[in-house]
Design a protein around this motif. Structure first.
Motif, mmCIF file in Angstrom:
data_model
loop_
_atom_site.group_PDB
_atom_site.id
_atom_site.type_symbol
_atom_site.label_atom_id
_atom_site.label_comp_id
_atom_site.label_asym_id
_atom_site.label_seq_id
_atom_site.Cartn_x
_atom_site.Cartn_y
_atom_site.Cartn_z
ATOM 1 N N GLY A 82 0.914 -1.139 0.017
ATOM 2 C CA GLY A 82 -0.118 -0.022 0.127
ATOM 3 C C GLY A 82 0.741 1.348 0.005
ATOM 4 O O GLY A 82 1.838 1.297 -0.878
ATOM 5 N N VAL A 83 0.661 2.141 0.909
ATOM 6 C CA VAL A 83 1.321 3.423 1.118
ATOM 7 C C VAL A 83 2.834 3.155 1.612
ATOM 8 O O VAL A 83 3.525 4.008 0.807
ATOM 9 C CB VAL A 83 0.822 4.331 2.285
ATOM 10 C CG1 VAL A 83 1.438 5.737 2.327
ATOM 11 C CG2 VAL A 83 -0.808 4.344 2.104
ATOM 12 N N ALA A 132 -1.388 -4.319 -3.149
ATOM 13 C CA ALA A 132 -2.671 -3.113 -2.930
ATOM 14 C C ALA A 132 -3.953 -4.070 -2.825
ATOM 15 O O ALA A 132 -3.988 -5.143 -3.066
ATOM 16 C CB ALA A 132 -2.581 -2.123 -3.975
ATOM 17 N N LYS A 133 -4.677 -3.336 -1.952
ATOM 18 C CA LYS A 133 -6.215 -4.029 -1.806
ATOM 19 C C LYS A 133 -6.867 -4.221 -3.105
ATOM 20 O O LYS A 133 -7.203 -5.298 -3.139
ATOM 21 C CB LYS A 133 -7.026 -3.287 -0.946
ATOM 22 C CG LYS A 133 -6.497 -3.371 0.556
ATOM 23 C CD LYS A 133 -7.764 -2.422 1.342
ATOM 24 C CE LYS A 133 -7.308 -2.264 2.936
ATOM 25 N NZ LYS A 133 -6.455 -0.713 2.767
ATOM 26 N N ASP A 181 -5.116 -7.905 -3.563
ATOM 27 C CA ASP A 181 -5.698 -8.675 -2.439
ATOM 28 C C ASP A 181 -7.036 -9.440 -3.241
ATOM 29 O O ASP A 181 -7.131 -10.659 -3.010
ATOM 30 C CB ASP A 181 -6.135 -7.978 -1.504
ATOM 31 C CG ASP A 181 -5.210 -7.655 -0.423
ATOM 32 O OD1 ASP A 181 -3.975 -7.615 -0.980
ATOM 33 O OD2 ASP A 181 -5.450 -6.931 0.675
ATOM 34 N N VAL A 240 0.736 -9.845 -0.465
ATOM 35 C CA VAL A 240 2.134 -9.832 -0.451
ATOM 36 C C VAL A 240 2.914 -11.261 -0.123
ATOM 37 O O VAL A 240 3.770 -11.795 -0.737
ATOM 38 C CB VAL A 240 2.848 -8.643 -0.104
ATOM 39 C CG1 VAL A 240 2.441 -7.527 -0.782
ATOM 40 C CG2 VAL A 240 2.704 -8.430 1.536
ATOM 41 N N THR A 241 2.425 -11.782 1.161
ATOM 42 C CA THR A 241 3.073 -13.015 1.589
ATOM 43 C C THR A 241 2.919 -14.237 0.614
ATOM 44 O O THR A 241 3.831 -14.904 0.296
ATOM 45 C CB THR A 241 2.384 -13.362 2.809
ATOM 46 O OG1 THR A 241 1.015 -12.910 2.819
ATOM 47 C CG2 THR A 241 2.988 -12.549 4.111
ATOM 48 N N ILE A 257 8.099 -3.031 3.776
ATOM 49 C CA ILE A 257 7.684 -1.953 4.375
ATOM 50 C C ILE A 257 6.200 -1.580 3.971
ATOM 51 O O ILE A 257 5.589 -1.918 2.762
ATOM 52 C CB ILE A 257 8.414 -0.443 3.656
ATOM 53 C CG1 ILE A 257 10.018 -0.671 3.843
ATOM 54 C CG2 ILE A 257 7.976 0.698 4.187
ATOM 55 C CD1 ILE A 257 10.738 0.224 3.500
ATOM 56 N N GLY A 258 5.250 -1.481 4.952
ATOM 57 C CA GLY A 258 3.893 -1.273 4.698
ATOM 58 C C GLY A 258 3.176 -1.337 6.065
ATOM 59 O O GLY A 258 3.821 -0.865 7.196
ATOM 60 N N SER A 283 10.327 -1.432 8.272
ATOM 61 C CA SER A 283 10.555 -0.074 8.665
ATOM 62 C C SER A 283 9.374 0.199 9.771
ATOM 63 O O SER A 283 8.069 0.064 9.488
ATOM 64 C CB SER A 283 10.359 0.853 7.638
ATOM 65 O OG SER A 283 10.140 2.367 7.832
ATOM 66 N N ASN A 340 8.187 3.181 10.849
ATOM 67 C CA ASN A 340 7.606 4.390 10.792
ATOM 68 C C ASN A 340 6.035 4.576 11.365
ATOM 69 O O ASN A 340 5.727 5.553 11.951
ATOM 70 C CB ASN A 340 7.421 4.880 9.492
ATOM 71 C CG ASN A 340 8.902 5.542 9.056
ATOM 72 O OD1 ASN A 340 9.959 5.151 8.937
ATOM 73 N ND2 ASN A 340 8.502 6.928 9.058
ATOM 74 N N PRO A 341 5.424 3.504 11.116
ATOM 75 C CA PRO A 341 3.731 3.627 11.653
ATOM 76 C C PRO A 341 3.786 3.793 13.012
ATOM 77 O O PRO A 341 2.702 4.519 13.468
ATOM 78 C CB PRO A 341 3.343 2.376 11.217
ATOM 79 C CG PRO A 341 4.020 1.760 9.986
ATOM 80 C CD PRO A 341 5.544 2.222 10.217
HETATM 81 P P1 NAD Z 1 -3.076 -2.147 3.138
HETATM 82 O O1 NAD Z 1 -3.954 -2.269 4.479
HETATM 83 O O2 NAD Z 1 -3.911 -1.590 1.959
HETATM 84 O O3 NAD Z 1 -2.197 -3.180 2.919
HETATM 85 C C1 NAD Z 1 -1.282 -3.139 1.782
HETATM 86 C C2 NAD Z 1 -0.892 -4.596 1.297
HETATM 87 O O4 NAD Z 1 -0.352 -5.044 2.503
HETATM 88 C C3 NAD Z 1 -2.252 -5.843 1.028
HETATM 89 O O5 NAD Z 1 -2.606 -5.380 -0.317
HETATM 90 C C4 NAD Z 1 -1.527 -6.708 1.398
HETATM 91 O O6 NAD Z 1 -0.788 -7.351 0.073
HETATM 92 C C5 NAD Z 1 -0.535 -6.599 2.547
HETATM 93 N N1 NAD Z 1 -1.352 -7.103 3.711
HETATM 94 C C6 NAD Z 1 -1.913 -6.275 4.457
HETATM 95 N N2 NAD Z 1 -2.525 -7.372 5.542
HETATM 96 C C7 NAD Z 1 -1.693 -8.596 5.429
HETATM 97 C C8 NAD Z 1 -1.692 -9.461 6.184
HETATM 98 N N3 NAD Z 1 -2.453 -9.673 7.420
HETATM 99 N N4 NAD Z 1 -0.738 -10.504 5.777
HETATM 100 C C9 NAD Z 1 -0.046 -10.303 4.577
HETATM 101 N N5 NAD Z 1 -0.007 -9.176 4.079
HETATM 102 C C10 NAD Z 1 -1.146 -8.218 4.357
HETATM 103 O O7 NAD Z 1 -2.155 -0.729 3.327
HETATM 104 P P2 NAD Z 1 -2.621 0.744 3.459
HETATM 105 O O8 NAD Z 1 -3.820 1.031 3.740
HETATM 106 O O9 NAD Z 1 -1.815 1.433 2.039
HETATM 107 O O10 NAD Z 1 -1.407 0.931 4.566
HETATM 108 C C11 NAD Z 1 -1.406 2.043 5.158
HETATM 109 C C12 NAD Z 1 -0.477 1.797 6.478
HETATM 110 O O11 NAD Z 1 0.941 1.680 5.860
HETATM 111 C C13 NAD Z 1 -0.566 2.752 7.366
HETATM 112 O O12 NAD Z 1 -0.771 2.147 8.813
HETATM 113 C C14 NAD Z 1 0.771 3.342 7.483
HETATM 114 O O13 NAD Z 1 1.211 3.422 8.730
HETATM 115 C C15 NAD Z 1 1.598 2.315 6.892
HETATM 116 N N6 NAD Z 1 2.842 2.714 6.259
HETATM 117 C C16 NAD Z 1 4.006 2.195 6.642
HETATM 118 C C17 NAD Z 1 5.202 2.739 6.290
HETATM 119 C C18 NAD Z 1 6.521 2.142 6.983
HETATM 120 O O14 NAD Z 1 7.628 2.765 6.799
HETATM 121 N N7 NAD Z 1 6.339 1.102 7.434
HETATM 122 C C19 NAD Z 1 4.917 3.954 5.384
HETATM 123 C C20 NAD Z 1 4.128 4.213 4.880
HETATM 124 C C21 NAD Z 1 2.907 3.916 5.369
#
Ligand code: NAD
Ligand code: FES
Length: 294
Positions: A114-115, A140-141, A163, A173-174, A193-194, A216, A218-219
């Motif tokens: 995602g982001v 991405a979803k 998804d 992604v897993t 990262i996500g 990462s 960051n969240p």
């Molecule tokens: P999202 O919920 O759409 O998920 C993105 C992808 O993550 C999904 O498409 C899926 O492939 C995977 N995913 C989600 N849950 C999973 C699970 N249980 N098992 C395996 N894979 C899974 O993501 P979004 O809405 O774009 O994300 C927003 C979040 O991303 C916010 O909470 C933000 O804090 C975080 N974020 C993190 C960073 C970082 O540095 N880690 C940077 C930016 C944003």
């Protein structure tokens, strides 16, 4: 003041801005972040750097509106300015300090959820500039929420998965990591990262597959300056703070369940008071409300 040169929607409720910040652009490295403040009374928001152009003196940030400040940011347009744009902060990705010849021997996989695709891009781009190839999974979803696909494809072998299967491969992604391995790919190093839950399950998957993994954190940051104590986490048997010791950590050592529970507890005054009691001297206590700083 830091002028916004470009502002717009990247996809769904994901926004992108290009900001004039020459001193940050001159020094930042992949993995680092900035703290943004709109005006005197606004809160500080830590945001990962999505791209930088040293010649133009610009930084690209990508964000989702989650609180009052980021919601205000969605109304900003080219010509508006941030009062503060502080950085680069945090430690750069470990990849940046490894000798290029060593990196060339590694098979590197990025998992961007995602982001979280935004902070993966500068790492893949940096490797590309050093002549190192890598694979990237963008998850991405749904089709409409895939971001930065074109830019990523220009610097890395990119696999998109959704998804709901509406675009690219199907599944989280897993599943894509396991599919790539069963298709004959092999990796020595993974950077995931996500969202926290994604990083937790990526780390579990790569542990099973024996792939060293960086995540990462960051969240869980709030002020991003090492003062508030929000980003305290357990890595192995050590207490760390994501904004000063990270944001990147060994994903196989991070206690994700504790970090996610703590992030929820930290949101309330009662929760912060309880954390202060449980964490003692390592609470860090600058949140100003739990009493730990007094
Ligand atoms: P999202 O919920 O759409 O998920 C993105 C992808 O993550 C999904 O498409 C899926 O492939 C995977 N995913 C989600 N849950 C999973 C699970 N249980 N098992 C395996 N894979 C899974 O993501 P979004 O809405 O774009 O994300 C927003 C979040 O991303 C916010 O909470 C933000 O804090 C975080 N974020 C993190 C960073 C970082 O540095 N880690 C940077 C930016 C944003
Ligand atoms: Fe406040 Fe790290 S985000 S101490």
């Amino acid at each position: 003041m830091y002028k916004i040169l470009k502002a717009g929607v990247l996809a769904g409720n994901i926004y992108e801005m290009v900001v004039e910040a020459p001193r940050v652009a001159a020094r930042c490295l992949p993995g680092q972040f900035v703290i943004v403040k709109l005006d005197e009374k606004a809160e500080r928001i830590p945001l990962t750097i999505c791209d930088y152009d040293r010649e133009a003196g610009t930084i690209t940030i990508v964000f989702q509106p989650v609180g009052a400040s980021t919601t205000k940011y969605t109304a900003l347009k080219a010509g508006d300015s941030f009062m503060d744009f502080v950085g680069p902060l945090g430690c750069a990705s470990d990849l940046c300090s490894e000798p290029v010849e060593e990196l060339k021997k590694k098979k590197i996989l990025f998992v961007a959820g995602g982001v979280g695709t935004a902070p993966v891009y500068p790492q893949a781009k940096w490797l590309h500039e050093q002549g190192i190839s890598c694979d990237v999974i963008i998850g991405a979803k749904t089709k409409d929420l895939v971001i930065l696909e074109g830019k990523m494809k220009a610097v890395a072998n990119t696999y998109v998965t959704t998804d709901d299967g509406s675009y690219g491969r199907s599944g989280m992604v897993t599943k894509c990591i396991e599919d790539l391995i069963s298709e004959g790919h092999s990796y020595d190093h993974c950077v995931a990262i996500g969202p926290m839950i994604m990083m937790k399950f990526c780390a579990l998957t790569t542990k099973k597959l024996g792939i060293h993994t960086i995540v990462s954190m960051n969240p869980i940051m709030v002020d991003g300056t090492g003062m508030c104590g929000a980003c305290r986490l357990i890595v192995g048997d050590e207490v760390k703070f994501a904004c000063v010791d990270g944001p990147e950590f060994d994903g196989h050592l991070v206690d994700f369940d504790a970090a996610m529970k703590r992030a929820t507890q930290y949101k309330t005054e009662e929760g912060r008071a309880l954390l202060r009691l449980q964490e003692g001297d390592t609470h860090h206590g600058g949140c100003g409300e739990c009493g730990g700083d007094r």
